[in-house]
Design an enzyme around this catalytic site. Structure first.
Site, PDB file in Angstrom:
ATOM      1  N   CYS A 264      39.161  36.639  30.754  1.00 52.33           N
ATOM      2  CA  CYS A 264      38.784  35.263  30.536  1.00 52.33           C
ATOM      3  C   CYS A 264      38.301  34.157  29.699  1.00 52.33           C
ATOM      4  O   CYS A 264      39.021  33.324  28.735  1.00 52.33           O
ATOM      5  CB  CYS A 264      37.217  34.807  31.845  1.00 52.33           C
TER       6      CYS A 264
HETATM    7  P1  NAD Z   1      44.498  39.364  38.614  1.00 50.97           P
HETATM    8  O1  NAD Z   1      45.450  39.501  37.404  1.00 50.97           O
HETATM    9  O2  NAD Z   1      43.451  40.134  38.221  1.00 50.97           O
HETATM   10  O3  NAD Z   1      45.030  39.348  39.892  1.00 50.97           O
HETATM   11  C1  NAD Z   1      45.870  38.145  40.454  1.00 50.97           C
HETATM   12  C2  NAD Z   1      46.737  38.877  41.402  1.00 50.97           C
HETATM   13  O4  NAD Z   1      47.656  37.875  41.387  1.00 50.97           O
HETATM   14  C3  NAD Z   1      47.437  39.626  41.302  1.00 50.97           C
HETATM   15  O5  NAD Z   1      46.883  40.980  42.548  1.00 50.97           O
HETATM   16  C4  NAD Z   1      48.987  40.261  41.816  1.00 50.97           C
HETATM   17  O6  NAD Z   1      49.842  40.692  42.106  1.00 50.97           O
HETATM   18  C5  NAD Z   1      48.793  38.746  43.164  1.00 50.97           C
HETATM   19  N1  NAD Z   1      50.089  37.925  42.335  1.00 50.97           N
HETATM   20  C6  NAD Z   1      51.321  37.387  41.428  1.00 50.97           C
HETATM   21  N2  NAD Z   1      51.797  36.751  41.733  1.00 50.97           N
HETATM   22  C7  NAD Z   1      51.824  35.927  42.783  1.00 50.97           C
HETATM   23  C8  NAD Z   1      52.428  35.625  43.934  1.00 50.97           C
HETATM   24  N3  NAD Z   1      53.376  34.877  43.253  1.00 50.97           N
HETATM   25  N4  NAD Z   1      51.761  35.584  45.048  1.00 50.97           N
HETATM   26  C9  NAD Z   1      51.068  36.266  45.576  1.00 50.97           C
HETATM   27  N5  NAD Z   1      50.062  36.908  44.737  1.00 50.97           N
HETATM   28  C10 NAD Z   1      50.824  37.333  43.183  1.00 50.97           C
HETATM   29  O7  NAD Z   1      44.210  38.383  38.416  1.00 50.97           O
HETATM   30  P2  NAD Z   1      41.846  38.005  38.024  1.00 50.97           P
HETATM   31  O8  NAD Z   1      41.627  38.353  37.147  1.00 50.97           O
HETATM   32  O9  NAD Z   1      41.652  37.574  39.564  1.00 50.97           O
HETATM   33  O10 NAD Z   1      42.697  35.884  38.205  1.00 50.97           O
HETATM   34  C11 NAD Z   1      42.679  34.788  38.814  1.00 50.97           C
HETATM   35  C12 NAD Z   1      42.162  33.918  38.114  1.00 50.97           C
HETATM   36  O11 NAD Z   1      41.500  33.561  37.932  1.00 50.97           O
HETATM   37  C13 NAD Z   1      43.127  32.642  37.034  1.00 50.97           C
HETATM   38  O12 NAD Z   1      43.418  32.492  36.520  1.00 50.97           O
HETATM   39  C14 NAD Z   1      41.483  33.489  35.832  1.00 50.97           C
HETATM   40  O13 NAD Z   1      41.492  32.993  34.767  1.00 50.97           O
HETATM   41  C15 NAD Z   1      40.729  33.123  36.655  1.00 50.97           C
HETATM   42  N6  NAD Z   1      39.443  33.728  37.295  1.00 50.97           N
HETATM   43  C16 NAD Z   1      39.300  35.667  36.861  1.00 50.97           C
HETATM   44  C17 NAD Z   1      37.277  35.809  36.694  1.00 50.97           C
HETATM   45  C18 NAD Z   1      37.902  37.241  36.429  1.00 50.97           C
HETATM   46  O14 NAD Z   1      36.185  37.592  36.130  1.00 50.97           O
HETATM   47  N7  NAD Z   1      38.231  37.998  36.590  1.00 50.97           N
HETATM   48  C19 NAD Z   1      36.970  34.740  36.258  1.00 50.97           C
HETATM   49  C20 NAD Z   1      37.128  33.206  36.807  1.00 50.97           C
HETATM   50  C21 NAD Z   1      38.995  32.959  37.113  1.00 50.97           C
END
Ligand code: NAD
Length: 426
Positions: A264
């Site tokens: 992030c």
């Molecule tokens: P991640 O990469 O761990 O997970 C994303 C998921 O989306 C994956 O499992 C992927 O396979 C899936 N995906 C991709 N394309 C897809 C589609 N077309 N349909 C359905 N699923 C699909 O990401 P994350 O860390 O969970 O982050 C997600 C969002 O949340 C980002 O924007 C991130 O900036 C934000 N965020 C993350 C955190 C954190 O601590 N990781 C905290 C707050 C906000």
């Protein structure tokens, strides 16, 4: 209420499990079949404290996973978009995945009867929900806003404490274009002791970036003061403890060390810089926040070279690979530039992390061990990169080193007198 969660990574899986715990019925959607199988079997696709217990309790009952958008959209009233928003090669936000997921939701929404609200939870730069997600849904559903609702509900959870943070938020932000959608999203969090801040879509998006940019700034500030303190022979931790008592500053995020990583802070600060530049504004402070952060890990290797001279052929133990403790996530971990620089200098690297060895194996072909003591055996120096609790008590384990030199990047060790202990900024 019936909820679908699109994207089951860190945010999606935690949100899904916690919404189930709040009493909702949840369907997770992912394009990664292995994640779907794991969730349906009650096994988290990632490590998070408390997540395994929740999945075991609700998988197959209030919580299901599928790759079928149609099934998920038709059997839910609200969909949370939780897909990744990675940086593009220039560091700006890549909205390709968000667009694809928006299109997927749109296609299923087209043939669905009844009102549906789409909530963007992914971190997206201001304007994205309105000018990227909404048009994708309208185009692929053939419906217009009003026939469905849209909202933006950023997530502030910390990896490692994600379940706790979701259930105990200090704020819930809901951006929307209409009251109906905002009311519905706010109602999903009923039971949590926290005010809901209601605003418009762009402001909700900006709140998330401002929040992360401020925290990153605090860390780079602490690191800069720490670097100056190190030169002056002052203990920066004493300094920060004192300034943290000022209510306008606060005690958190003032720990100097090897810098911030994770999925992030680096990505979000870069994306905000990119968005600012689009407007013609050059964000000098945010540029410096990243610059200080990039230099911190190299200071670890500089200290090492000051002590050892050439590190070619030397065995260097790296303790901690995850970007922070209590997670197996190595995205932007500060141990990555450190290991790269060690290898570039011809060092032999032995590494140990309680959870992240497997993930780091995908990046570096170095020696991985199942315990700190095994990684330390015969090493000429040790670099501590992650604040894992089990490293705090390391002491006699250093006896197995060839040369007992320990460089601590996280201010966490108190080794015995026969260890040469070097702090990064203290
Ligand atoms: P991640 O990469 O761990 O997970 C994303 C998921 O989306 C994956 O499992 C992927 O396979 C899936 N995906 C991709 N394309 C897809 C589609 N077309 N349909 C359905 N699923 C699909 O990401 P994350 O860390 O969970 O982050 C997600 C969002 O949340 C980002 O924007 C991130 O900036 C934000 N965020 C993350 C955190 C954190 O601590 N990781 C905290 C707050 C906000």
């Amino acid at each position: 209420m019936k909820i679908s969660v699109i994207g089951t990574g860190y945010v999606g899986t935690v949100s899904a499990a916690c919404f189930a715990d709040l009493g909702h019925e949840v369907i997770c959607v992912d394009i990664d079949k292995s994640k779907i199988d794991r969730i349906n079997a009650g096994i988290p696709p990632i490590y998070e404290e408390g997540l395994s217990e929740l999945l075991k309790k609700y998988a197959g009952k209030r919580l299901h996973a599928t790759s079928d958008y149609d099934f998920a959209i038709k059997n839910s009233e609200v969909s949370f978009l939780c897909v990744g928003t990675p940086p593009d090669p220039r560091g700006n936000i890549d909205l390709g995945i968000v667009k694809a997921a928006g299109a997927g939701i749109g296609r299923s929404l087209g043939t669905k009867k009844g009102y549906h609200v789409i909530v963007v939870k992914s971190t997206v730069v201001p304007g994205t929900t309105e000018t990227v997600v909404l048009p994708a849904i309208e185009e692929h559903s053939g419906k217009h806003i009003g026939e469905f609702g849209i909202a933006m509900n950023p997530e502030f959870l910390r990896e490692g404490k994600a379940v706790h943070d979701f259930m105990n938020p200090d704020k819930i932000v809901v951006g929307s274009m209409d009251k109906k959608s905002a009311d519905l999203v706010a109602s999903l969090y009923q039971g949590l002791k926290c005010d809901v801040i209601r605003t418009n879509l762009r402001t909700a998006e900006m709140i998330k970036y401002a929040n992360n940019a401020f925290l990153a700034t605090k860390i780079s500030f602490a690191n800069e003061i720490g670097n100056i303190c190190k030169e002056l022979g002052i203990d920066t931790y004493e300094v920060m403890k004192a300034i943290g008592r000022d209510f306008r500053i606060g005690p958190h995020f003032l720990n100097s060390g090897a810098g911030f990583g994770g999925s992030c802070f680096p990505k979000d600060v870069k994306a905000l810089i990119g968005k600012a530049r689009e407007t013609g504004y050059e964000p000098e402070l945010l540029n410096s926040v990243l610059e200080v952060n990039e230099k911190q890990p190299h200071r670890m290797v500089s200290l090492l070279k000051d002590k050892l001279g050439s590190i070619k052929g030397k065995k260097i133990a790296v303790l901690g690979l995850a970007f922070k403790n209590d997670t197996d996530d190595i995205r932007e971990s500060r141990s990555i530039p450190v290991i790269k620089e060690l290898l570039d200098n011809g060092a032999n690297v032995s590494a140990y992390d309680p959870m992240a060895n497997g993930n780091m194996k995908k990046i570096f072909n170095i020696k991985y061990y199942g315990s700190a003591i095994d990684a330390l055996r015969g090493a000429d120096a040790c670099l501590v990169m992650t604040e894992w609790d089990e490293f705090r008590s390391l002491d006699k384990e250093f006896d197995v080193m060839e040369k007992k030199l320990v460089i601590d990047g996280r201010h966490m060790l108190t080794p015995g007198k026969d260890v040469e202990y070097v702090g990064l900024c203290w």
